[in-house]
Design an enzyme around this catalytic site. Structure first.
Site, short mmCIF file in Angstrom:
data_model
loop_
_atom_site.label_atom_id
_atom_site.label_comp_id
_atom_site.label_asym_id
_atom_site.label_seq_id
_atom_site.Cartn_x
_atom_site.Cartn_y
_atom_site.Cartn_z
N ASN A 59 0.81 -1.22 0.00
CA ASN A 59 0.00 0.00 0.00
C ASN A 59 0.84 1.26 0.00
O ASN A 59 0.36 2.34 -0.27
CB ASN A 59 -0.95 0.01 1.20
CG ASN A 59 -0.25 -0.25 2.52
OD1 ASN A 59 0.25 -1.36 2.74
ND2 ASN A 59 -0.17 0.74 3.38
N GLY B 133 5.31 2.94 0.13
CA GLY B 133 6.76 2.72 0.17
C GLY B 133 7.29 1.85 -0.98
O GLY B 133 6.82 1.92 -2.12
N ARG C 49 -2.49 -5.02 4.64
CA ARG C 49 -3.29 -5.52 5.76
C ARG C 49 -4.54 -4.68 5.98
O ARG C 49 -5.54 -5.16 6.50
CB ARG C 49 -2.45 -5.62 7.03
CG ARG C 49 -1.79 -4.35 7.45
CD ARG C 49 -0.93 -4.57 8.66
NE ARG C 49 -0.16 -3.36 8.92
CZ ARG C 49 0.50 -3.13 10.02
NH1 ARG C 49 0.49 -4.03 10.97
NH2 ARG C 49 1.18 -2.03 10.17
N ASN D 15 7.66 -8.14 0.89
CA ASN D 15 8.13 -6.78 1.16
C ASN D 15 7.67 -6.27 2.52
O ASN D 15 8.35 -5.43 3.12
CB ASN D 15 7.63 -5.85 0.05
CG ASN D 15 7.72 -4.40 0.44
OD1 ASN D 15 8.80 -3.80 0.39
ND2 ASN D 15 6.61 -3.81 0.90
N TYR E 284 15.64 -5.30 14.53
CA TYR E 284 15.41 -5.25 13.08
C TYR E 284 16.53 -5.97 12.32
O TYR E 284 16.28 -6.76 11.42
CB TYR E 284 15.33 -3.78 12.66
CG TYR E 284 15.12 -3.56 11.18
CD1 TYR E 284 13.85 -3.66 10.63
CD2 TYR E 284 16.19 -3.24 10.34
CE1 TYR E 284 13.66 -3.45 9.27
CE2 TYR E 284 16.00 -3.02 9.00
CZ TYR E 284 14.74 -3.13 8.46
OH TYR E 284 14.55 -2.92 7.12
N LYS F 151 16.26 -9.40 9.88
CA LYS F 151 16.68 -9.49 8.49
C LYS F 151 17.77 -10.55 8.32
O LYS F 151 17.84 -11.23 7.30
CB LYS F 151 17.15 -8.12 7.98
CG LYS F 151 16.04 -7.07 7.94
CD LYS F 151 14.91 -7.46 6.99
CE LYS F 151 13.92 -6.32 6.76
NZ LYS F 151 12.81 -6.67 5.88
N VAL G 32 16.33 3.87 1.83
CA VAL G 32 15.31 4.43 0.95
C VAL G 32 14.43 5.47 1.66
O VAL G 32 14.08 5.29 2.83
CB VAL G 32 14.41 3.29 0.40
CG1 VAL G 32 13.50 3.81 -0.71
CG2 VAL G 32 15.25 2.13 -0.11
N THR H 124 11.46 6.46 2.76
CA THR H 124 10.09 5.99 3.00
C THR H 124 9.73 6.33 4.44
O THR H 124 10.57 6.82 5.20
CB THR H 124 9.98 4.45 2.85
OG1 THR H 124 10.80 3.84 3.85
CG2 THR H 124 10.39 3.96 1.49
#
Ligand code: NDP
Length: 316
Positions: free
Chosen positions: A48, A50, A71, A123, A235, A239, A272, A274
């Site tokens: 939706n 980014g 979501r 993503n 985070y 990843k 990025v 976002t």
């Protein structure tokens, strides 16, 4: 060479690579390279906004049918409408990657309507911290969304991946912050690092055990001395787990016969601009989406279980 020179040189290299990629991107795929069509189904999670939205946009521009998922239904429908109004073949479906009911109903819907999936882009992601903050208050949500959500989606999608001679593809948006052997931010526990590095003995259970150990330490307050990555700890670990899991799945899928191949890889989009970075990143969403599009559409796909950035393989 002193530190400032090194930093300058690295900046110059990055800038040069950005320019190279923008040139490569201006060259259209030729007919014999284009293995996909309007019937090729690409599913993008967390699309939706980014990077996810931009991946959906670019795949749509390449002429695929894109299933833009989100979501929240209202914002997802709105995002899909923007792309539909631009003439792209984009449909919306609700999908929360950490809600099993939502995943199940999405899978039933896609099977009934399209018979399966050709490309899955994992993503959807979450990071509570911005900049140099390092709170673990939301560690469970971070690990659940980024690692477990990706894992649930991979597991749900594999039985739905359609047979196709170019091979079905799974691409997960990961991060250099989760590198095992990066110069900065690495796990300082050598034994743990070696365990995660050895792809032959790596397993889903081992990866789960690592993230659960961390979450246990978050609960009892001992995580700061656990040897975990120092920046964006929860985070980065989430990843790192995505990367390790990608290698496990690639190994499991490697024996599939021609015509039933599924390739799975992960990539770092760069830093990025976002919401996640507070719009402080260095690259646009268009640039951040680029390697996902490249991996999704590669004509002679033979690569699986690898980590990429700016269309090049990088070390885990
Ligand atoms: P955004 O915060 O803009 O987008 C994240 C997206 O994930 C949103 O659409 C969000 O939905 C969605 N999402 C979160 N939780 C769920 C869930 N449970 N189910 C489905 N969707 C969910 O961030 P970016 O576009 O920057 O991030 C996209 C991906 O790129 C992430 O995986 C991120 O970790 C990764 N990444 C980003 C970097 C950057 O510099 N921006 C660097 C490296 C990696 P909602 O709007 O409902 O919250």
């Amino acid at each position: 060479m002193d530190k400032t020179d090194k930093r300058e040189r690295a900046k110059e290299r990055r800038e040069k690579r950005r320019q190279e990629i923008s040139l490569i991107r201006s060259i259209p795929y030729s007919d014999h390279q284009r293995w996909w069509s309007a019937d090729t189904i690409a599913v993008v999670t967390g699309a939706n906004r980014g990077i996810g939205f931009e991946i959906a946009h670019q795949l749509g521009l390449h002429g695929l049918t894109v299933v833009l998922t989100s979501r929240e239904t209202a914002v997802g429908e709105e995002a899909a409408k923007v792309l539909q109004e631009g003439g792209l073949k984009v449909v919306f479906h609700q999908l929360d990657v950490i809600d099993h009911e939502s995943i199940n109903s999405f899978c039933t819907w896609i099977k009934e309507n399209y018979g399966g999936i050709d490309i899955l882009i994992n993503n959807a992601g979450f990071n509570h911290n911005v900049g140099s903050e390092n709170s673990v208050e939301f560690a469970e949500k971070v690990i659940a969304t980024n690692y477990f959500g990706t894992k649930y989606m991979v597991k749900a999608a594999i039985p739905l991946m359609r047979r196709n001679n170019a091979g079905a593809r799974i691409v997960s948006v990961s991060s250099r912050l989760g590198r095992l052997n990066g110069r900065k931010n690495r796990i300082s526990n050598d034994e743990l690092r070696q365990q995660l590095e050895d792809v032959d003995s790596l397993s889903e259970d081992k990866v789960d055990a690592v993230v659960n150990k961390f979450l246990g330490q978050v609960k009892d307050g001992s995580w700061t001395s656990g040897g975990w990555p120092q920046n964006n700890t929860d985070y980065s670990l989430s990843k790192l787990a995505v990367n390790a899991y990608t290698r496990v799945v690639a190994r499991e899928l490697s024996g599939r016969p021609e015509g039933e191949k599924i390739y799975i890889n992960c990539y770092c989009p760069g830093w990025v601009k976002t919401a996640m970075t507070g719009w402080a990143g260095q690259v646009t969403t268009e640039e951040g989406a680029d390697t996902a599009i490249w991996l999704s559409l590669l004509p002679d796909m033979r690569i699986s279980g690898k980590f990429f950035a700016e269309r090049r393989e990088i070390h885990f």
